[in-house]
Write a protein that holds these residues in place. Structure first.
Motif, mmCIF file in Angstrom:
data_model
loop_
_atom_site.group_PDB
_atom_site.id
_atom_site.type_symbol
_atom_site.label_atom_id
_atom_site.label_comp_id
_atom_site.label_asym_id
_atom_site.label_seq_id
_atom_site.Cartn_x
_atom_site.Cartn_y
_atom_site.Cartn_z
ATOM 1 N N ASN A 110 5.975 -2.384 6.420
ATOM 2 C CA ASN A 110 5.397 -1.174 5.048
ATOM 3 C C ASN A 110 4.629 -0.777 4.700
ATOM 4 O O ASN A 110 4.403 0.371 4.392
ATOM 5 N N ASP A 111 3.600 -1.482 4.556
ATOM 6 C CA ASP A 111 2.066 -1.045 4.353
ATOM 7 C C ASP A 111 1.441 -0.325 5.587
ATOM 8 O O ASP A 111 0.386 0.763 5.276
ATOM 9 N N GLU A 114 2.995 3.394 6.020
ATOM 10 C CA GLU A 114 2.305 4.274 4.929
ATOM 11 C C GLU A 114 1.027 5.136 5.664
ATOM 12 O O GLU A 114 0.791 6.293 5.207
ATOM 13 N N LYS A 175 10.307 8.592 -4.660
ATOM 14 C CA LYS A 175 9.939 8.369 -3.338
ATOM 15 C C LYS A 175 10.775 7.960 -2.433
ATOM 16 O O LYS A 175 10.475 8.567 -1.261
ATOM 17 N N ASN A 179 11.310 10.000 0.942
ATOM 18 C CA ASN A 179 11.572 9.708 1.841
ATOM 19 C C ASN A 179 12.758 10.048 3.259
ATOM 20 O O ASN A 179 12.194 9.849 4.405
ATOM 21 N N ARG A 186 10.147 10.137 10.292
ATOM 22 C CA ARG A 186 10.234 8.233 9.809
ATOM 23 C C ARG A 186 10.472 7.181 11.185
ATOM 24 O O ARG A 186 9.617 6.470 11.423
#
Length: 489
Positions: A110-111, A114, A175, A179, A186
């Motif tokens: 997840n980090d 981004e 957010k 998204n 994505r």
């Protein structure tokens, strides 16, 4: 990768699925106890689209597990402390004890994702993640990765339902909707990146989770089969080459001249000058958010403590920590050997000074047969990876080996023996290590040649003269930090 595949439970009735879920939860609970008895740690990473059902899946996974043997960590929001550390830090320090399980509600993916959205290199981050996961598997950890997939239409429906529910609307933030607008972009990015991080030792499991029970059954099935396979066949073999690093041409210990010395007057002048300059440099490090990792190794009685003391006298104590490293505690032995060092990584703008280090793995642990030979051999590459991670994050990494000859060590040992206030510094272990001087010297030479890199250089300090050694340590640190600050401003 995200294509909807035919689900083996599609034709089952809801009643049959509910019954199967309960049976598989019990089976998973039994396997968890066996894994615990075998001392095998497990890391489960649960990623997925917003509103894809991660919370519900987690609840179903842990339903029949022994709660003393697992932990769940939600990693969606970073604390201020976590923002000031390397990306992997907040996950590595939460790794489970051997035999236990950690479930990450969103993990390092997840980090990283981004950053990929902002244009970071997929290849570089995929390599870093694959190496991290290989380190865990090499250490005996089961790594399972799930991504909960739902369609764009289904996501919009769920977000709307949650938004309109007074009790659940807090879970949806702006957010999540932003998204959703980027869903197609994505999805493409995730497909590309997951294909690069889908390894034989830590494969991805894409779970289509639009049905209330199908996703649960698939996750439980996968976990059960993974545990069964490990218990029957052992952990998979990792496949990665050694990290390509720029090795430095560092001299061998026996080729280092130990003649340099300073007079007491020279020492006093140089000490004040270097300490004054380091005081100013520390302020610049803090303002420019540059972290520093200083590692000290050397022969017993070489003078590590004295050099560290003179360094610490120049620094604001609020901005540095000295980490004395002794034999690992029981808790530390139940983790990956780098775990106790990850915990001590400094915040940006701060300094960590290690009095002995992670290099114990390729010295005392290797020579005293405290660790399996294969794991010791793997450690050279793992250490290069660890230090490369620190450098990539922005840390200045300097490693000092304080070198003295055998005669000087004996003189210092006897001084400790004959000086009551210094008796505590000499132990039977020091004398035993001295008897193995030649094999330790060979191990240190190998260590330095294989891990002295442009990103994390080894500096050999001529230590027969303590005053010279202390000044060279201070001067080397000062010069390197001045160079780094100049390059970053």
């Amino acid at each position: 990768m995200f294509d909807n595949k035919e689900n083996e439970y599609a034709l089952f009735t809801t009643k049959e699925k509910k019954k199967l879920v309960k049976e598989k939860q019990k089976e998973l609970g039994v396997l968890q106890r066996t894994i615990f008895e075998k001392n095998i740690p497990t890391v489960v990473i649960l990623e997925g689209w917003s509103a894809s059902g991660k919370g519900r899946i987690l609840g179903k996974i842990i339903s029949q597990l022994e709660p003393r043997h697992y932990q769940v960590h939600s990693s969606k929001v970073k604390s201020i402390d976590e923002l000031r550390r390397p990306l992997f830090w907040r996950f590595f320090i939460k790794l489970p004890l051997y035999g236990k399980m950690v479930l990450f509600d969103r993990g390092w993916y997840n980090d990283v994702f981004e950053q990929l959205i902002d244009g970071a290199s997929q290849e570089q981050w995929a390599d870093k993640i694959n190496r991290l996961e290989a380190q865990l598997v090499d250490d005996g950890t089961i790594v399972m990765k799930f991504f909960l997939h739902i369609s764009k239409k289904e996501q919009a429906k769920r977000l709307k339902e949650l938004d309109e529910d007074q009790d659940m609307s807090w879970r949806i933030v702006e957010k999540d909707w932003n998204n959703h607008k980027q869903y197609d972009q994505r999805k493409k990015l995730a497909e590309d990146f997951f294909s690069k991080t889908n390894t034989s030792y830590a494969p991805w499991h894409i779970v289509f989770n639009e049905d209330k029970y199908d996703g649960v059954l698939e996750v439980l099935d996968t976990m059960i089969k993974t545990f069964q396979d490990v218990l029957e066949n052992g952990l998979p073999i990792t496949t990665r080459s050694n990290l390509l690093v720029n090795h430095l041409n560092t001299p061998y210990l026996q080729d280092v001249s130990l003649r340099p010395y300073l007079t007491e007057e020279q020492y006093k002048q140089e000490l004040k000058k270097e300490q004054d300059r380091l005081t100013k440099i520390q302020n610049l490090l803090y303002r420019n958010k540059i972290p520093v990792v200083l590692a000290f190794e050397g022969w017993d009685a070489a003078g590590k403590g004295g050099a560290i003391r003179r360094l610490s006298w120049a620094l604001d104590p609020r901005g540095f920590d000295v980490i004395p490293v002794a034999s690992p505690t029981k808790e530390e032995l139940m983790h990956h050997y780098l775990w106790r060092f990850y915990k001590e990584i400094p915040k940006v703008g701060h300094i960590a000074i290690f009095d002995r280090t992670w290099y114990g793995r390729v010295m005392v642990e290797k020579l005293e047969d405290l660790t399996d030979k294969k794991r010791c051999e793997q450690a050279y590459n793992e250490i290069n990876e660890f230090e490369d991670m620190l450098h990539s994050w922005g840390a200045v990494v300097l490693k000092f080996w304080i070198q003295i000859d055998k005669e000087e060590q004996y003189t210092r040992f006897m001084t400790r023996v004959n000086t009551p206030e210094k008796n505590y510094k000499i132990t039977d272990e020091d004398w035993r290590n001295r008897e193995k001087w030649d094999v330790y010297e060979e191990a240190v030479n190998t260590m330095i040649q294989r891990t002295s890199t442009h990103e994390a250089p080894w500096i050999i300090i001529e230590g027969n003269d303590k005053m010279y050694a202390r000044i060279k340590v201070l001067r080397t640190i000062r010069e390197k930090l001045e160079e780094e600050i100049k390059n970053r401003m």
